[in-house]
Design a protein around this motif. Structure first.
Motif, PDB file in Angstrom:
ATOM      1  N   ASN A 138       0.580  -1.026  -0.137  1.00  0.00           N
ATOM      2  CA  ASN A 138       0.236  -0.072   0.646  1.00  0.00           C
ATOM      3  C   ASN A 138       1.216   1.407   0.341  1.00  0.00           C
ATOM      4  OD1 ASN A 138      -2.177  -1.292  -0.283  1.00  0.00           O
ATOM      5  ND2 ASN A 138      -2.163  -1.723   2.565  1.00  0.00           N
ATOM      6  N   GLY A 177      -0.992  -2.548  -3.885  1.00  0.00           N
ATOM      7  CA  GLY A 177      -2.466  -2.455  -3.072  1.00  0.00           C
ATOM      8  C   GLY A 177      -3.488  -1.955  -3.484  1.00  0.00           C
ATOM      9  N   GLN A 186      -5.201   0.373  -2.321  1.00  0.00           N
ATOM     10  CA  GLN A 186      -4.862   2.184  -1.887  1.00  0.00           C
ATOM     11  C   GLN A 186      -4.287   2.982  -2.000  1.00  0.00           C
ATOM     12  OE1 GLN A 186      -5.469   2.217   1.863  1.00  0.00           O
ATOM     13  NE2 GLN A 186      -8.032   1.539   2.104  1.00  0.00           N
ATOM     14  N   HIS A 209      -5.272  -1.697   6.681  1.00  0.00           N
ATOM     15  CA  HIS A 209      -5.686  -2.599   6.011  1.00  0.00           C
ATOM     16  C   HIS A 209      -3.511  -2.915   5.670  1.00  0.00           C
ATOM     17  CE1 HIS A 209      -9.049  -1.574   3.335  1.00  0.00           C
ATOM     18  NE2 HIS A 209      -9.194  -0.291   3.432  1.00  0.00           N
ATOM     19  N   THR A 225       2.888  -1.770   4.431  1.00  0.00           N
ATOM     20  CA  THR A 225       2.450  -0.010   3.367  1.00  0.00           C
ATOM     21  C   THR A 225       3.526   1.127   3.225  1.00  0.00           C
ATOM     22  OG1 THR A 225       0.798  -0.156   5.446  1.00  0.00           O
ATOM     23  CG2 THR A 225       0.912   2.459   4.563  1.00  0.00           C
TER      24      THR A 225
END
Length: 321
Positions: free
Chosen positions: A61, A120, A122, A149, A155
């Motif tokens: 992400n 991801g 997002q 998430h 991330t």
């Protein structure tokens, strides 16, 4: 997040910062000065037996903090999308190596098949800089936590060229770490941060696309996507992703002190092609149309310069060209 060890190699400078969740983070970081030092082979990264990130459903992400142009975001997005397409090595004469063939080296760690990364769902953009224009490492942790998430995901917090982050340029070009989340705070998740060095320290964190601040003063290379800052940030992102999957929780593959040791890419800092030595990134490919230097090609023919990775089967730094 527990106690911290004092780093011995200046790869991670532990700072006294006020985190939203507590003390300073465990971190494995890219030290800008390390970019100009080529470690002699062989280097042996010890397997400390902790969990690695593996499997086919690991997502990345992206959180862009600050102002990135659509073209800059596309460079990063295309890189992540290119990591786990067909990873077969090219046949002789079949063209340049792929981004996926570079990533395939991470699958050799413990022979577990590695992690197949995908973009991801997002792609977050925080142009208004909700936590301010200057960030602490605690802010980075907060941004990663707020992105959500976390299950089966990494991330990546990416900061724009005009966003200072604590110790950026001074001791690091980026960092990866882990934290706990979920309803009961028991689920571990990983995150990383990398910054665009174009304005703050191109001679440290955008080398070899900028004349180095330290070491031999060699002419800069032409960046493959025409953006020295973002192309340099991709080098950091690539190195940190490799470190995240092979040492996600600080007890995987590394050499040295926990949180301050050499990892898959930092063990090979400054090496991008064969024959590298201090101040010289090694033999690379050149785009005849632009003169840009690269060593891997991604989706849509987009070119990248990616760092060498330590190969656990040979205890050598493995280059693509």
């Amino acid at each position: 997040m527990g106690g911290r060890k004092k780093p011995a190699l200046l790869i991670c400078l532990v700072l006294t910062v006020a985190l939203l969740g507590g003390a300073a983070p465990r971190c494995a970081a890219l030290n800008p000065r390390m970019l100009f030092l080529v470690k002699p082979d062989p280097i042996v990264l010890r397997d400390h037996g902790g969990a690695l990130l593996t499997g086919d459903n690991l997502t990345v992400n992206l959180l862009f903090y600050g102002r990135f142009t659509p073209a800059q975001r596309a460079i990063v997005v295309d890189f992540v999308r290119s990591l786990s397409v067909s990873a077969a090595a090219p046949l002789p004469g079949a063209g340049p190596p792929s981004v996926a063939s570079w990533w395939r080296t991470t699958s050799l760690y413990r022979g577990g098949g590695g992690a197949r990364l995908r973009l991801g769902r997002q792609i977050l953009v925080d142009e208004r800089m909700s936590l301010g224009r200057t960030l602490s490492l605690g802010n980075v942790t907060a941004l990663a936590r707020a992105a959500g998430h976390h299950r089966g995901a990494i991330t990546a917090v990416l900061t724009a060229a005009d966003v200072p982050v604590a110790s950026f340029c001074v001791s690091r070009c980026g960092v990866h770490d882990h934290d706990r989340g979920g309803a009961h705070g028991r689920a571990r998740y990983t995150y990383l941060w990398a910054g665009n060095p174009a304005q703050q320290c191109p001679g440290q964190c955008a080398w070899p696309f900028h004349r180095p601040t330290y070491g031999p003063q060699t002419p800069p290379l032409v960046p493959p996507n025409g953006d020295a800052g973002v192309d340099g940030m991709v080098i950091s992102l690539a190195a940190l992703l490799a470190g995240t999957v092979t040492n996600p929780y600080g007890d995987g593959y590394y050499k040295g002190d926990a949180g301050a040791g050499l990892e898959a890419a930092t063990a090979c800092a400054g090496i991008f092609g064969s024959g590298a030595y201090p101040g010289y990134p090694g033999k690379l490919l050149t785009d005849p149309a632009t003169g840009a230097s690269y060593n891997a090609v991604g989706l849509g023919g987009r070119k990248y310069l990616l760092p060498a990775l330590w190969d656990p089967t040979t205890s050598q730094c493995k280059t693509l060209v």
